[in-house]
Design an enzyme around this catalytic site. Structure first.
Site, short mmCIF file in Angstrom:
data_model
loop_
_atom_site.label_atom_id
_atom_site.label_comp_id
_atom_site.label_asym_id
_atom_site.label_seq_id
_atom_site.Cartn_x
_atom_site.Cartn_y
_atom_site.Cartn_z
N CYS A 57 3.48 5.38 -8.04
CA CYS A 57 2.27 5.41 -7.19
C CYS A 57 2.17 6.73 -6.43
O CYS A 57 3.17 7.27 -5.94
CB CYS A 57 2.30 4.24 -6.22
SG CYS A 57 0.81 4.13 -5.22
N CYS A 61 3.78 5.35 1.04
CA CYS A 61 4.15 4.25 1.94
C CYS A 61 5.68 4.17 2.06
O CYS A 61 6.39 3.99 1.06
CB CYS A 61 3.60 2.93 1.40
SG CYS A 61 1.84 3.06 0.95
N CYS A 64 7.91 1.33 0.42
CA CYS A 64 7.62 0.82 -0.92
C CYS A 64 8.52 1.39 -2.02
O CYS A 64 8.74 2.61 -2.10
CB CYS A 64 6.16 1.09 -1.26
SG CYS A 64 5.66 0.30 -2.80
N CYS A 101 -2.09 -13.72 -8.12
CA CYS A 101 -2.36 -12.43 -7.48
C CYS A 101 -1.78 -11.30 -8.32
O CYS A 101 -0.58 -11.25 -8.57
CB CYS A 101 -1.73 -12.45 -6.09
SG CYS A 101 -2.05 -10.92 -5.19
N CYS A 132 -6.71 -13.33 -7.42
CA CYS A 132 -6.57 -12.34 -6.35
C CYS A 132 -6.08 -11.05 -6.99
O CYS A 132 -5.28 -11.10 -7.94
CB CYS A 132 -5.55 -12.84 -5.32
SG CYS A 132 -5.23 -11.66 -4.00
N CYS A 192 -7.99 -10.93 1.86
CA CYS A 192 -6.60 -11.24 2.19
C CYS A 192 -6.04 -9.97 2.80
O CYS A 192 -5.98 -8.93 2.13
CB CYS A 192 -5.85 -11.60 0.90
SG CYS A 192 -4.07 -11.72 1.09
N ARG A 264 0.20 -16.39 5.40
CA ARG A 264 1.19 -16.45 4.32
C ARG A 264 2.53 -15.87 4.75
O ARG A 264 2.60 -14.73 5.20
CB ARG A 264 0.68 -15.71 3.07
CG ARG A 264 1.66 -15.83 1.89
CD ARG A 264 1.05 -15.40 0.56
NE ARG A 264 -0.21 -16.07 0.34
CZ ARG A 264 -1.38 -15.45 0.30
NH1 ARG A 264 -1.44 -14.16 0.42
NH2 ARG A 264 -2.49 -16.13 0.11
N1 SAM Z 1 -0.91 -0.53 -4.12
C1 SAM Z 1 -1.65 -1.55 -3.48
C2 SAM Z 1 -1.71 -1.39 -1.99
O1 SAM Z 1 -0.79 -0.79 -1.42
O2 SAM Z 1 -2.63 -1.91 -1.39
C3 SAM Z 1 -1.19 -2.94 -3.82
C4 SAM Z 1 0.29 -3.28 -3.92
S1 SAM Z 1 1.24 -3.11 -2.42
C5 SAM Z 1 2.88 -3.24 -3.03
C6 SAM Z 1 0.92 -4.61 -1.53
C7 SAM Z 1 1.60 -4.82 -0.19
O3 SAM Z 1 2.95 -5.20 -0.38
C8 SAM Z 1 1.69 -3.65 0.76
O4 SAM Z 1 0.49 -3.43 1.44
C9 SAM Z 1 2.78 -4.12 1.71
O5 SAM Z 1 2.22 -4.83 2.79
C10 SAM Z 1 3.63 -5.05 0.86
N2 SAM Z 1 4.96 -4.48 0.60
C11 SAM Z 1 5.26 -3.50 -0.25
N3 SAM Z 1 6.57 -3.19 -0.20
C12 SAM Z 1 7.12 -4.02 0.71
C13 SAM Z 1 8.46 -4.18 1.23
N4 SAM Z 1 9.45 -3.43 0.81
N5 SAM Z 1 8.67 -5.13 2.16
C14 SAM Z 1 7.64 -5.89 2.61
N6 SAM Z 1 6.36 -5.77 2.15
C15 SAM Z 1 6.11 -4.85 1.24
C1 DTB Z 2 1.50 -8.98 0.41
O1 DTB Z 2 1.15 -8.91 1.59
N1 DTB Z 2 2.74 -9.07 0.01
C2 DTB Z 2 2.82 -9.06 -1.44
C3 DTB Z 2 1.33 -9.07 -1.85
N2 DTB Z 2 0.66 -8.95 -0.60
C4 DTB Z 2 0.84 -8.14 -2.86
C5 DTB Z 2 3.64 -7.99 -1.97
C6 DTB Z 2 5.05 -7.99 -1.42
C7 DTB Z 2 5.79 -6.90 -2.10
C8 DTB Z 2 7.22 -6.90 -1.73
C9 DTB Z 2 7.96 -5.78 -2.32
C10 DTB Z 2 8.04 -5.75 -3.82
O2 DTB Z 2 8.05 -6.78 -4.51
O3 DTB Z 2 8.13 -4.64 -4.34
FE1 SF4 Z 3 1.50 2.52 -3.74
FE2 SF4 Z 3 3.40 0.94 -2.78
FE3 SF4 Z 3 1.75 2.16 -1.12
FE4 SF4 Z 3 0.81 0.19 -2.70
S1 SF4 Z 3 2.31 -0.02 -1.08
S2 SF4 Z 3 -0.16 2.17 -2.28
S3 SF4 Z 3 2.09 0.52 -4.52
S4 SF4 Z 3 3.23 3.17 -2.48
#
Ligand code: SAM
Ligand code: DTB
Ligand code: SF4
Length: 325
Positions: A57, A61, A64, A101, A132, A192, A264
């Site tokens: 990506c 973030c 992530c 989702c 979703c 959401c 959630r």
């Molecule tokens: N790329 C898209 C975005 O960022 O909107 C969709 C996927 S992103 C992984 C969805 C959500 O997962 C993020 O907004 C964040 O709140 C959650 N998330 C990602 N990594 C996480 C982590 N290590 N621990 C907790 N929540 C996480």
């Molecule tokens: C949300 O708030 N949590 C979910 C979903 N929306 C997309 C994602 C959690 C991701 C946790 C880290 C991972 O699996 O990489």
């Molecule tokens: Fe990309 Fe992860 Fe950020 Fe979503 S949360 S925009 S997948 S870096």
């Protein structure tokens, strides 16, 4: 019988702070009272996640595993096949999930991906599940296309307070997130939106994050509250673990400020005790992700969740049931 708590979008910082900082028992009592006014407290909705495009990506973030800018060594995949998504959704339905989702590691979708995304929405909807997607920022035209394909919900988290945002993400702004949320809501797709706690933020950031959600033009239909899953080689890998009581307070605040929304209990459940999860359900959480993987990280095995539900006398919420009275 008390009158149901009104649905308000004019909450003030002072009110939110006062609620969050109540004696814990008073906070739980208020949150649970509000919860019962709008939902059956013994029902929890089950959602299932699938990563339809993993890693690589462009965003930065800090939490992530999927950011190409973080050190986490996750290889980038292409958008997966439509038929595979539908086959996975069918399995999730058989396991009791009512909402599917689909998440992509994108800053925003490319127009060349839209036809496949529409086919995924249509295919999953045809199974009788709620759909979703979480694909990053959307332009208006993309929102309309997904809506017309039958998308029920769009997940787009604000992730933290506006003040702390630039400490966590620099490649987009808090305002960018709000713009997409407004486009999605105005098009009639259910929103959401939630965030992550335990990222080294201050208590006031957790309060302000919930306040920002509760003072949107309309409350999100679902509010995911994620506990940070620390990922090796990301900037937040070694962040100090948050006191679980602060997490429960955040869930309770979400429930009190947004009485009709599904709250959630999202990422981070593998690190939570059964007792902590039970306390989150008491405080108003009424949705979880099921299945042993979230997008890339671990989640409790389905058997373990079922055992917990059985011990607590919780049953799964049926599709289309918003629990409201
Ligand atoms: N790329 C898209 C975005 O960022 O909107 C969709 C996927 S992103 C992984 C969805 C959500 O997962 C993020 O907004 C964040 O709140 C959650 N998330 C990602 N990594 C996480 C982590 N290590 N621990 C907790 N929540 C996480
Ligand atoms: C949300 O708030 N949590 C979910 C979903 N929306 C997309 C994602 C959690 C991701 C946790 C880290 C991972 O699996 O990489
Ligand atoms: Fe990309 Fe992860 Fe950020 Fe979503 S949360 S925009 S997948 S870096």
């Amino acid at each position: 019988m008390l009158d149901a708590a009104p649905i308000r979008t004019d909450w003030t910082r002072e009110e939110a702070e006062a609620i969050y900082n109540k004696p814990f028992m008073d906070l739980l009592f208020q949150a649970h009272t509000v919860h019962r006014q709008y939902f059956d407290p013994n029902q929890v909705q089950k959602s299932k996640l699938l990563s339809i495009k993993t890693g690589g990506c462009a965003e930065d973030c800090a939490y992530c595993s999927q950011s190409a800018r973080n050190g986490a060594q996750l290889s980038a995949s292409k958008l997966i096949e439509v038929q595979r998504v539908i086959a996975e959704a069918r399995k999730a339905k058989e396991g009791g999930a009512t909402r599917y989702c689909m998440g992509a590691a994108w800053r925003s979708p490319k127009d060349r991906d839209m036809a496949a995304l529409e086919a995924m929405v249509q295919g999953v909807k045809d199974l009788g599940m709620e759909t979703c997607m979480t694909l990053g920022m959307l332009e208006e035209e993309q929102v309309f296309r997904l809506r017309d394909a039958g998308l029920d919900y769009y997940n787009h988290n604000i992730d933290t307070s506006e003040r702390y945002y630039s400490e966590i993400i620099t490649t987009r702004t808090f305002a960018d997130r709000i713009d997409t949320l407004n486009r999605v809501r105005e098009a009639g797709i259910k929103v959401c939106s939630g965030g992550i706690v335990g990222m080294g933020e201050q208590q006031l950031d957790r309060i302000d994050m919930m306040l920002a959600l509760a003072t949107l033009e309309a409350h999100p239909d679902s509010v995911p509250v994620n506990m940070l899953i620390p990922i090796a080689d990301t900037p937040l890998a070694d962040v100090e673990k948050l006191d679980p009581i602060e997490f429960v307070r955040s869930v309770a605040l979400a429930r009190i400020l947004m009485p009709k929304s599904h709250v959630r209990l999202s990422a981070g459940r593998t690190d939570m005790s059964d007792e902590m999860q039970a306390m989150c359900f008491f405080a108003g959480a009424n949705s979880i992700f099921v299945g042993d993987t979230l997008l890339t990280a671990d989640n409790p095995e389905e058997d373990k969740d079922q055992q917990l539900f059985d011990r607590l006398g919780i049953t799964a919420m049926a599709v289309g049931c918003d629990g409201s009275r």
